[in-house]
Enzyme design. Structure first.
Site, short mmCIF file in Angstrom:
data_model
loop_
_atom_site.label_atom_id
_atom_site.label_comp_id
_atom_site.label_asym_id
_atom_site.label_seq_id
_atom_site.Cartn_x
_atom_site.Cartn_y
_atom_site.Cartn_z
N CYS A 2 0.83 -1.20 0.00
CA CYS A 2 0.00 0.00 0.00
C CYS A 2 0.87 1.26 0.00
O CYS A 2 1.88 1.33 0.69
CB CYS A 2 -0.93 0.10 1.20
SG CYS A 2 -2.08 -1.26 1.34
N ARG A 27 3.78 0.07 -4.97
CA ARG A 27 3.61 -0.47 -3.62
C ARG A 27 2.34 -1.32 -3.49
O ARG A 27 2.15 -2.00 -2.49
CB ARG A 27 3.56 0.67 -2.61
CG ARG A 27 4.83 1.50 -2.55
CD ARG A 27 4.69 2.59 -1.53
NE ARG A 27 4.59 2.06 -0.19
CZ ARG A 27 5.59 1.91 0.65
NH1 ARG A 27 6.79 2.27 0.29
NH2 ARG A 27 5.41 1.40 1.84
N TRP A 74 -2.77 -2.72 -1.64
CA TRP A 74 -2.43 -4.13 -1.82
C TRP A 74 -3.21 -4.84 -0.73
O TRP A 74 -2.88 -4.75 0.44
CB TRP A 74 -0.93 -4.32 -1.64
CG TRP A 74 -0.44 -5.69 -1.98
CD1 TRP A 74 -0.46 -6.29 -3.20
CD2 TRP A 74 0.17 -6.64 -1.10
NE1 TRP A 74 0.09 -7.54 -3.14
CE2 TRP A 74 0.48 -7.78 -1.87
CE3 TRP A 74 0.48 -6.65 0.26
CZ2 TRP A 74 1.09 -8.91 -1.32
CZ3 TRP A 74 1.08 -7.77 0.81
CH2 TRP A 74 1.39 -8.89 0.02
N ASN A 100 -1.65 2.38 5.80
CA ASN A 100 -0.77 1.29 5.37
C ASN A 100 -0.37 0.54 6.62
O ASN A 100 0.17 1.15 7.55
CB ASN A 100 0.46 1.87 4.66
CG ASN A 100 1.51 0.82 4.37
OD1 ASN A 100 1.18 -0.37 4.24
ND2 ASN A 100 2.75 1.24 4.24
N GLY A 101 -0.66 -0.76 6.66
CA GLY A 101 -0.33 -1.54 7.86
C GLY A 101 -1.49 -2.45 8.20
O GLY A 101 -2.36 -2.71 7.36
N GLU A 483 7.77 -15.05 -10.50
CA GLU A 483 7.10 -13.78 -10.20
C GLU A 483 6.54 -13.12 -11.45
O GLU A 483 5.42 -12.64 -11.46
CB GLU A 483 8.08 -12.79 -9.56
CG GLU A 483 8.45 -13.11 -8.13
CD GLU A 483 9.43 -12.09 -7.57
OE1 GLU A 483 10.60 -12.10 -8.00
OE2 GLU A 483 9.03 -11.29 -6.72
N HIS A 499 17.53 -36.99 -6.02
CA HIS A 499 16.98 -37.34 -4.71
C HIS A 499 15.49 -37.03 -4.64
O HIS A 499 14.93 -36.89 -3.56
CB HIS A 499 17.74 -36.62 -3.60
CG HIS A 499 19.19 -36.99 -3.57
ND1 HIS A 499 19.65 -38.20 -3.11
CD2 HIS A 499 20.28 -36.32 -4.02
CE1 HIS A 499 20.97 -38.25 -3.26
NE2 HIS A 499 21.37 -37.11 -3.81
C1 F6R Z 1 11.47 -10.50 -5.34
C2 F6R Z 1 11.40 -9.44 -4.36
C3 F6R Z 1 11.08 -9.81 -2.96
C4 F6R Z 1 11.92 -8.95 -2.00
C5 F6R Z 1 11.52 -9.21 -0.55
C6 F6R Z 1 12.36 -8.40 0.40
O1 F6R Z 1 11.76 -10.02 -6.62
O2 F6R Z 1 11.58 -8.29 -4.67
O3 F6R Z 1 11.26 -11.16 -2.72
O4 F6R Z 1 13.26 -9.27 -2.19
O5 F6R Z 1 10.17 -8.87 -0.37
O6 F6R Z 1 12.23 -7.05 0.15
P1 F6R Z 1 13.30 -5.99 0.63
O7 F6R Z 1 14.54 -6.27 -0.14
O8 F6R Z 1 12.70 -4.66 0.31
O9 F6R Z 1 13.47 -6.22 2.09
#
Ligand code: F6R
Length: 606
Positions: A2, A27, A74, A100-101, A483, A499
């Site tokens: 968000c 975001r 989001w 946001n939260g 992704e 395995h």
């Molecule tokens: C994948 C991706 C996420 C972030 C994860 C941590 O492409 O971007 O897996 O790596 O959410 O985010 P940060 O780096 O902002 O702590």
């Protein structure tokens, strides 16, 4: 998770407010909305979809006013519906709130409010805040006091922005666990989730700490502690990124731009002063144990770091995914925990660092976003300087973090005698030469990568595999691919194949093998053997290998032949090729590359 943005200024601020929320769309982008103070009322417009789509549906930009708040969502609590989109209005229409939260105790509060006859319009946790404000205003008589009183009732995390016609030309913004930053300029003032919201308008920023409230007016702002109302003075800082750096600059997607930014961002990572890197190496040397920690991509960055520390410095560090840290970590005084995070706001990583601190461990972080929570929380920080990463999936930030960890491992190896000064310098020279090689490879190889991605885009299932340091590369590449393409992609260490995973293989199940240079004889043979195992089950195998590797070229059904590079940088080059491969596969499949479904940049909730 968000984005929120609020703007107050002279004249009509709505075009600026709209641009600011559009800048935060990465975001979260399942719905969006705006609330604007006009005369004695609040106008709210919101709907499902991305910012532009909602503007088309609701004509957000046709609103007018000198103060407004906006939100791009989001979904966490409540489905993706227009009613659940923010802002939320209080039952009397006198307060609009964006959030946001997560409010943990919202059900309890909702029950109490319902018992008082309040009717809820949404399924969100946020709506309780708006109604509570209306109630509290009746009791306390000012917006500020009402807000303080309401916050005492909330359990959870929040960044909130509030407007009310009770106090025209004011925006109230509070931070309790979710990021919030003020942007200041003579024409208007902002409160936003991150600086990207206002960089086209001002670079002057003040970061809020948890437990603080800002009150913004067109002329200025005040900052105070929620607990006792005491005023806080914090000098603004100038943000180095300019808005231009975060624009697409002619690329069709941010992901592509950010992949192509990497020669530049790696150069920035190489320019991080050596004393900072050496200081981190020293902390590792002095620590009883070192734990690298991140989540998602940054976990795989940590995994790469683990190999680098073992191989270059003979020091085995642990790697823990931040979300599992509370369950498994055993750290205390004398131990070091090094967090890796692009945003510096990821809830799992932040709370793991808080836990490490409480347990008495020393903490350090490699972070991209200046002023972020994590960067201020830890004892020791390295700012990686990769500039804004807008695409939801991480590319350039991750590669730079890997480089920082390799540099740190080199310093440690030199300090503990595992590396001779000559070997250390030779490594550094290889790293220094890498950005140019990467630039050249990107320019020359993109077309080949695109061809391969298009040729293989019909496969629904993929196995990405590598051995040794190519294992973290395969894992990170698999995450990238799933992704952006939404395909099923498994990343495994190639040794795992026989395995269990081999059971999946048939002629419809494609494999991408990450080959080490031929000079790494054992690893190379093991990778070839794994490929043979797949081929023997009729599995099509593609690969990323070096151009002198005729054995790989012969056995593969296709692939990318890279220039021969030193062992230290070759894995990083393979990862970049895999990033491009994911990008072109997603392009072929028509996916929402910069904003893949169900994801959000900066996951600030647990
Ligand atoms: C994948 C991706 C996420 C972030 C994860 C941590 O492409 O971007 O897996 O790596 O959410 O985010 P940060 O780096 O902002 O702590």
């Amino acid at each position: 998770m968000c984005g929120i943005s609020g703007v107050v200024g002279e004249g009509n601020v709505i075009p600026v407010l709209f641009e600011s929320i559009r800048n935060l769309e990465y975001r979260g982008y399942d719905s969006c909305g705006m609330a604007v103070l006009g005369g004695n009322d609040i106008a709210v417009r919101k709907n499902t979809g991305g910012v532009d789509e909602v503007n088309q549906k609701e004509r957000l930009t046709a609103l007018q006013g000198s103060a407004g708040i906006s939100h791009t969502r989001w979904a966490t609590h409540g489905r993706v519906t227009a009613a659940n989109a923010h802002p939320h209005l209080s039952y009397d229409g006198r307060f609009a709130v964006v959030h946001n939260g997560i409010i943990n105790n919202y059900q309890e509060l909702k029950t109490l409010l319902k018992a008082q006859g309040v009717e809820f319009q949404s399924e969100t946790d946020t709506e309780v805040v708006a109604h509570l404000l209306a109630n509290a205003y009746l009791e306390f008589g000012t917006v500020e006091d009402a807000l303080r009183a309401v916050l005492k009732q909330l359990d959870g995390t929040y960044a909130l922005a509030v407007i009310s016609p009770h106090q025209p030309d004011h925006i109230y913004a509070v931070r309790g666990g979710s990021p919030l930053v003020l942007g200041l300029s003579p024409q208007r003032n902002f409160a936003a989730s991150d600086v990207n919201a206002f960089l086209p308008f001002t670079r002057k920023a003040v970061y809020l700490e948890d437990g603080e409230m800002a009150v913004l007016t067109p002329q200025g702002y005040t900052l105070s502690r929620l607990a006792d109302g005491a005023l806080v003075t914090r000098p603004p800082q100038m943000i180095e990124w300019d808005a231009e750096t975060s624009r697409k600059g002619g690329y069709s997607h941010y992901m592509l731009k950010e992949i192509f930014d990497q020669p530049h961002t790696l150069t920035n990572a190489l320019h991080i002063p050596r004393v900072e890197i050496a200081a981190l190496a020293q902390s590792i040397q002095q620590a009883r144990s070192t734990t690298l920690m991140g989540v998602g991509t940054t976990y795989f960055v940590g995994l790469l770091g683990q190999y680098a520390f073992s191989q270059l410095a003979g020091v085995l560090v642990q790697v823990i995914s931040s979300d599992e840290f509370p369950e498994v970590a055993v750290v205390g005084p004398g131990d070091l925990v090094v967090a890796v995070s692009q945003s510096g706001e990821t809830y799992d990583t932040r709370s793991a660092v808080e836990l490490a601190k409480t347990s008495g461990a020393r903490t350090a972080a490699i972070v991209n976003v200046m002023g972020s929570t994590l960067s201020r929380l830890v004892d020791q920080v390295i700012m990686q300087g990769s500039g804004p990463e807008i695409c939801v999936v991480s590319t350039k930030a991750a590669l730079s973090q890997m480089l920082v960890l390799v540099r740190t491992a080199l310093e440690l190896g030199l300090a503990n005698g595992r590396l001779t000064p000559q070997a250390h310098n030779a490594w550094l020279a290889d790293l220094d030469a890498f950005p140019d090689q990467l630039q050249k490879t990107l320019n020359e190889m993109s077309g080949f990568v695109r061809n391969l991605a298009e040729k293989t885009a019909h496969f629904q299932n993929w196995l990405f595999m590598g051995r040794g340091i190519y294992y973290p590369m395969a894992m990170e590449a698999a995450l990238k691919m799933k992704e952006v393409t939404y395909l099923h992609v498994e990343g495994i260490p190639a040794g795992f194949l026989k395995h269990g995973t081999l059971a999946l293989v048939d002629e419809h199940f494609a494999t991408l093998a990450f080959f080490p240079p031929k000079a790494a004889t054992r690893l190379h043979q093991q990778t070839l053997a794994a490929v043979e195992e797949v081929k023997a089950r009729s599995g099509p195998v593609f690969g990323i290998y070096q151009e002198n590797d005729h054995e790989a070229a012969q056995i593969l059904d296709g692939g990318i032949a890279l220039p021969v590079l030193p062992a230290g940088v070759a894995p990083l080059m393979s990862l970049v090729v895999a990033q491009l491969f994911s990008y072109f596969a997603a392009l072929k499949l028509g996916r929402a590359i910069d904003k893949p479904r169900n994801l959000a940049k900066s996951v600030t909730v647990g």
